[in-house]
Motif scaffolding. Structure first.
Motif, PDB file in Angstrom:
ATOM      1  N   PRO A  12       0.766  -1.184   0.013  1.00  0.00           N
ATOM      2  CA  PRO A  12      -0.014   0.187  -0.120  1.00  0.00           C
ATOM      3  C   PRO A  12       0.783   1.314  -0.178  1.00  0.00           C
ATOM      4  O   PRO A  12       1.700   1.460   0.933  1.00  0.00           O
ATOM      5  CB  PRO A  12      -0.897  -0.161   1.235  1.00  0.00           C
ATOM      6  CG  PRO A  12      -0.829  -1.673   1.332  1.00  0.00           C
ATOM      7  CD  PRO A  12       0.532  -2.279   1.169  1.00  0.00           C
ATOM      8  N   GLY A  13       0.726   2.237  -0.943  1.00  0.00           N
ATOM      9  CA  GLY A  13       1.458   3.262  -1.139  1.00  0.00           C
ATOM     10  C   GLY A  13       2.794   3.066  -1.610  1.00  0.00           C
ATOM     11  O   GLY A  13       3.484   4.328  -1.486  1.00  0.00           O
ATOM     12  N   VAL A  14       3.178   2.045  -2.109  1.00  0.00           N
ATOM     13  CA  VAL A  14       4.508   1.716  -2.550  1.00  0.00           C
ATOM     14  C   VAL A  14       4.491   1.105  -3.789  1.00  0.00           C
ATOM     15  O   VAL A  14       4.058  -0.091  -4.290  1.00  0.00           O
ATOM     16  CB  VAL A  14       5.507   0.875  -1.425  1.00  0.00           C
ATOM     17  CG1 VAL A  14       6.700   0.464  -1.914  1.00  0.00           C
ATOM     18  CG2 VAL A  14       5.499   1.291   0.073  1.00  0.00           C
ATOM     19  N   HIS A  15       4.945   2.118  -4.936  1.00  0.00           N
ATOM     20  CA  HIS A  15       5.214   1.672  -6.182  1.00  0.00           C
ATOM     21  C   HIS A  15       6.778   1.408  -6.585  1.00  0.00           C
ATOM     22  O   HIS A  15       7.283   2.494  -6.319  1.00  0.00           O
ATOM     23  CB  HIS A  15       4.294   2.648  -7.086  1.00  0.00           C
ATOM     24  CG  HIS A  15       2.991   2.629  -7.051  1.00  0.00           C
ATOM     25  ND1 HIS A  15       2.342   3.220  -5.884  1.00  0.00           N
ATOM     26  CD2 HIS A  15       1.944   2.267  -7.728  1.00  0.00           C
ATOM     27  CE1 HIS A  15       0.998   3.163  -6.125  1.00  0.00           C
ATOM     28  NE2 HIS A  15       0.756   2.506  -7.289  1.00  0.00           N
ATOM     29  N   ARG A 176       7.516   0.410   9.980  1.00  0.00           N
ATOM     30  CA  ARG A 176       7.109  -0.592  10.891  1.00  0.00           C
ATOM     31  C   ARG A 176       5.691  -1.042  10.937  1.00  0.00           C
ATOM     32  O   ARG A 176       5.394  -2.195  11.350  1.00  0.00           O
ATOM     33  CB  ARG A 176       7.611  -0.131  12.376  1.00  0.00           C
ATOM     34  CG  ARG A 176       9.078  -0.100  12.240  1.00  0.00           C
ATOM     35  CD  ARG A 176       9.498  -0.189  13.875  1.00  0.00           C
ATOM     36  NE  ARG A 176      10.875  -0.135  14.063  1.00  0.00           N
ATOM     37  CZ  ARG A 176      11.665  -1.546  14.018  1.00  0.00           C
ATOM     38  NH1 ARG A 176      11.125  -2.348  14.061  1.00  0.00           N
ATOM     39  NH2 ARG A 176      12.927  -1.140  14.367  1.00  0.00           N
ATOM     40  N   SER A 177       4.812  -0.290  10.531  1.00  0.00           N
ATOM     41  CA  SER A 177       3.405  -0.509  10.755  1.00  0.00           C
ATOM     42  C   SER A 177       3.149  -1.801   9.994  1.00  0.00           C
ATOM     43  O   SER A 177       2.245  -2.606  10.476  1.00  0.00           O
ATOM     44  CB  SER A 177       2.336   0.521  10.286  1.00  0.00           C
ATOM     45  OG  SER A 177       2.830   0.933   8.836  1.00  0.00           O
ATOM     46  N   ASP A 178       3.779  -2.278   8.680  1.00  0.00           N
ATOM     47  CA  ASP A 178       3.513  -3.503   8.188  1.00  0.00           C
ATOM     48  C   ASP A 178       4.670  -4.128   7.835  1.00  0.00           C
ATOM     49  O   ASP A 178       4.545  -4.975   6.941  1.00  0.00           O
ATOM     50  CB  ASP A 178       2.505  -2.888   6.965  1.00  0.00           C
ATOM     51  CG  ASP A 178       3.183  -2.071   6.122  1.00  0.00           C
ATOM     52  OD1 ASP A 178       4.272  -1.536   6.307  1.00  0.00           O
ATOM     53  OD2 ASP A 178       2.518  -1.847   4.769  1.00  0.00           O
ATOM     54  N   GLY A 179       5.799  -3.731   8.085  1.00  0.00           N
ATOM     55  CA  GLY A 179       7.023  -4.448   7.681  1.00  0.00           C
ATOM     56  C   GLY A 179       7.369  -4.337   6.220  1.00  0.00           C
ATOM     57  O   GLY A 179       8.364  -4.996   5.930  1.00  0.00           O
ATOM     58  N   GLU A 230      12.925  -8.182  10.997  1.00  0.00           N
ATOM     59  CA  GLU A 230      11.914  -8.769  10.735  1.00  0.00           C
ATOM     60  C   GLU A 230      10.900  -8.333   9.797  1.00  0.00           C
ATOM     61  O   GLU A 230       9.645  -8.200  10.156  1.00  0.00           O
ATOM     62  CB  GLU A 230      11.248  -9.391  12.049  1.00  0.00           C
ATOM     63  CG  GLU A 230      11.969 -10.264  12.956  1.00  0.00           C
ATOM     64  CD  GLU A 230      11.328 -10.684  14.079  1.00  0.00           C
ATOM     65  OE1 GLU A 230      10.250 -10.266  14.465  1.00  0.00           O
ATOM     66  OE2 GLU A 230      11.756 -11.383  14.799  1.00  0.00           O
ATOM     67  N   PRO A 231      11.148  -7.849   8.614  1.00  0.00           N
ATOM     68  CA  PRO A 231      10.277  -7.303   7.707  1.00  0.00           C
ATOM     69  C   PRO A 231       9.362  -8.403   6.931  1.00  0.00           C
ATOM     70  O   PRO A 231       9.764  -9.703   6.792  1.00  0.00           O
ATOM     71  CB  PRO A 231      11.409  -7.066   6.534  1.00  0.00           C
ATOM     72  CG  PRO A 231      12.351  -7.829   6.639  1.00  0.00           C
ATOM     73  CD  PRO A 231      12.707  -8.179   7.990  1.00  0.00           C
ATOM     74  N   ARG A 232       8.332  -8.064   6.529  1.00  0.00           N
ATOM     75  CA  ARG A 232       7.272  -8.779   5.785  1.00  0.00           C
ATOM     76  C   ARG A 232       7.403  -8.689   4.397  1.00  0.00           C
ATOM     77  O   ARG A 232       6.918  -9.525   3.697  1.00  0.00           O
ATOM     78  CB  ARG A 232       6.112  -8.485   6.400  1.00  0.00           C
ATOM     79  CG  ARG A 232       5.796  -9.003   8.006  1.00  0.00           C
ATOM     80  CD  ARG A 232       4.368  -8.879   8.257  1.00  0.00           C
ATOM     81  NE  ARG A 232       3.764  -7.579   8.513  1.00  0.00           N
ATOM     82  CZ  ARG A 232       3.732  -6.951   9.614  1.00  0.00           C
ATOM     83  NH1 ARG A 232       4.510  -7.659  10.808  1.00  0.00           N
ATOM     84  NH2 ARG A 232       3.428  -5.969   9.987  1.00  0.00           N
TER      85      ARG A 232
END
Length: 445
Positions: A12-15, A176-179, A230-232
């Motif tokens: 979301p928000g990252v292209h 950090r909110s969604d990694g 620990e990124p998603r």
């Protein structure tokens, strides 16, 4: 609104846009936050049109970011940063340790293997004006700013993390909110460290390319730091994003890199590395692999592709009389020239002593009959320190610390007193004599 072809939403928000083809392709990211957006990395020089079109397809005609932020300054990530920032009227942000690279000039303390063996020799073949024009084209000094601790301009919900290794000031950007992690070249998802990977573009989570990495050991530690986040989602500078299992893939990469450092590859690297000469031990010869490759150094010096202060010393063996060659740094200090025997009482130093200092120095098509006079021990520390500071190095340069440890066995940045303690073990020679005409005879073998 229609999003331009080649623009992919990875979170979301990252292209993401991929610029270039094959292994030269690099990724840039358009990252939105509220009503603002930021460009993360800027691709190769010449990418201005592609990035502008992609931004307008995502954010609307005439869209202008709050800032351009870079993971690091390399031409495949910062090439279009200057023109874009000037066009948009926004600054370019980098880590403070990256700031020295903003003028686009070659800096020995920031060099990587590709610089040392390819880029710099080729640049030296160019006319001075051409080199200056290339440097000016890559300069971002007029628009560059430094990142403040933990703050990503225009992206209040993101933070940056210092991950040195690929370059001294490399950073990654984390939401950090969604990694979501934009990793630059701290970790990539195309295997650029194997011939098969380079030829086929094989996809896998991998460390940065060694040939463009400033400090490999630091880069390995930074991969471990990425895994700890620990990124998603892993959004790399090269290769495709990883949207599932990113943390596990980084954990596996840490294990593989640790194993390679102590496994076969690590042993091969150790065998080929220069020995550490510091300490009270006597002279130790270089490793066989290094010795067998010395012909390449002589060839580069003969072609004047080695650094300008490197010359080939020719001196007969003290027992055999056979001419021996050694590549050395010719040091300019206080109006005099010197050769420093960094390996202590090395073979070449003992041969020079046996010939009463009569030698030949060669570079390109010039040969110089020279006299080497051994410098008294009490005068050596100042010359040894000048060697560590050669090439305009400033105090605090990491290379000073590295060479002081490797050659002299001294920790940190040595003082004259530190060097005086070890000076008796390191012969230093003052060089006198003039350059002769181009090769008239060949050295006796």
């Amino acid at each position: 609104m229609t999003v331009a072809a080649g623009v992919r939403q990875v979170a979301p928000g990252v292209h993401m846009i991929t610029l270039g083809r094959t292994v030269a392709a690099s990724n840039v990211y358009l990252v939105g936050s509220g009503s603002a957006w930021v460009l993360v990395d800027a691709g190769w020089p010449g990418s201005v049109g592609s990035i502008t079109a992609a931004a307008e397809s995502v954010f609307g005609t005439g869209a202008r970011p709050a800032a351009v932020v870079l993971t690091h300054i390399h031409p495949d990530h910062s090439g279009a940063a200057g023109p874009l920032a000037r066009s948009w009227g926004v600054p370019v942000y980098v880590h403070p340790a990256e700031l020295a690279m903003a003028p686009g000039r070659y800096l020995p303390e920031y060099e990587m293997p590709l610089d040392r063996w390819v880029v710099v020799p080729l640049m030296r073949l160019l006319p001075a004006r051409t080199r200056a024009r290339i440097e000016r084209a890559g300069s971002i000094t007029d628009v560059v700013r430094t990142l403040e601790e933990g703050v990503v301009p225009g992206l209040p919900d993101w933070q940056w993390v210092h991950t040195p290794g690929h370059t001294r000031g490399h950073v990654v950007y984390l939401r950090r909110s969604d990694g979501v992690l934009i990793a630059g070249d701290a970790a990539v998802t195309v295997d650029l460290n194997s011939l098969i990977g380079v030829l086929t573009g094989r996809q896998r989570v991998a460390g940065p390319p060694r040939y463009t990495t400033w400090d490999w050991s630091a880069a390995v530690r930074s991969v471990a730091a990425l895994a700890a986040l620990e990124p998603r989602v892993l959004a790399p500078g090269h290769g495709q994003p990883v949207t599932t299992g990113a943390a596990q893939a980084l954990d596996a990469l840490v294990h593989d890199l640790d194993r390679s450092e102590v496994g076969t590859l690590g042993r091969l690297r150790a065998a080929a590395a220069l020995p550490r000469y510091g300490g009270a031990e006597g002279y130790r010869p270089p490793p066989p692999v290094y010795a067998r490759l010395q012909w390449l150094g002589y060839a580069l010096t003969r072609l004047e592709l080695s650094p300008r202060n490197v010359v080939t010393l020719e001196v007969p063996g003290r027992s055999s009389g056979v001419m021996h060659r050694t590549n050395l740094v010719l040091l300019d200090h206080d109006g005099q020239q010197y050769l420093v025997s960094l390996a202590g009482r090395s073979q070449w130093a003992r041969n020079v002593q046996a010939t009463d200092g009569r030698v030949v120095l060669a570079r390109g098509r010039r040969r110089r009959a020279a006299m080497l006079t051994e410098v008294p021990v009490q005068a050596r520390p100042a010359i040894m320190r000048a060697y560590l500071l050669r090439g305009g190095r400033e105090p605090g340069n990491q290379r000073i610390v590295r060479e002081a440890d490797m050659f002299f066995g001294l920790a940190g940045e040595p003082t004259l007193e530190d060097l005086a303690a070890v000076a008796p073990r390191y012969p230093v020679f003052r060089v006198t004599g003039g350059w002769h005409a181009p090769y008239a005879t060949r050295a006796r073998r």
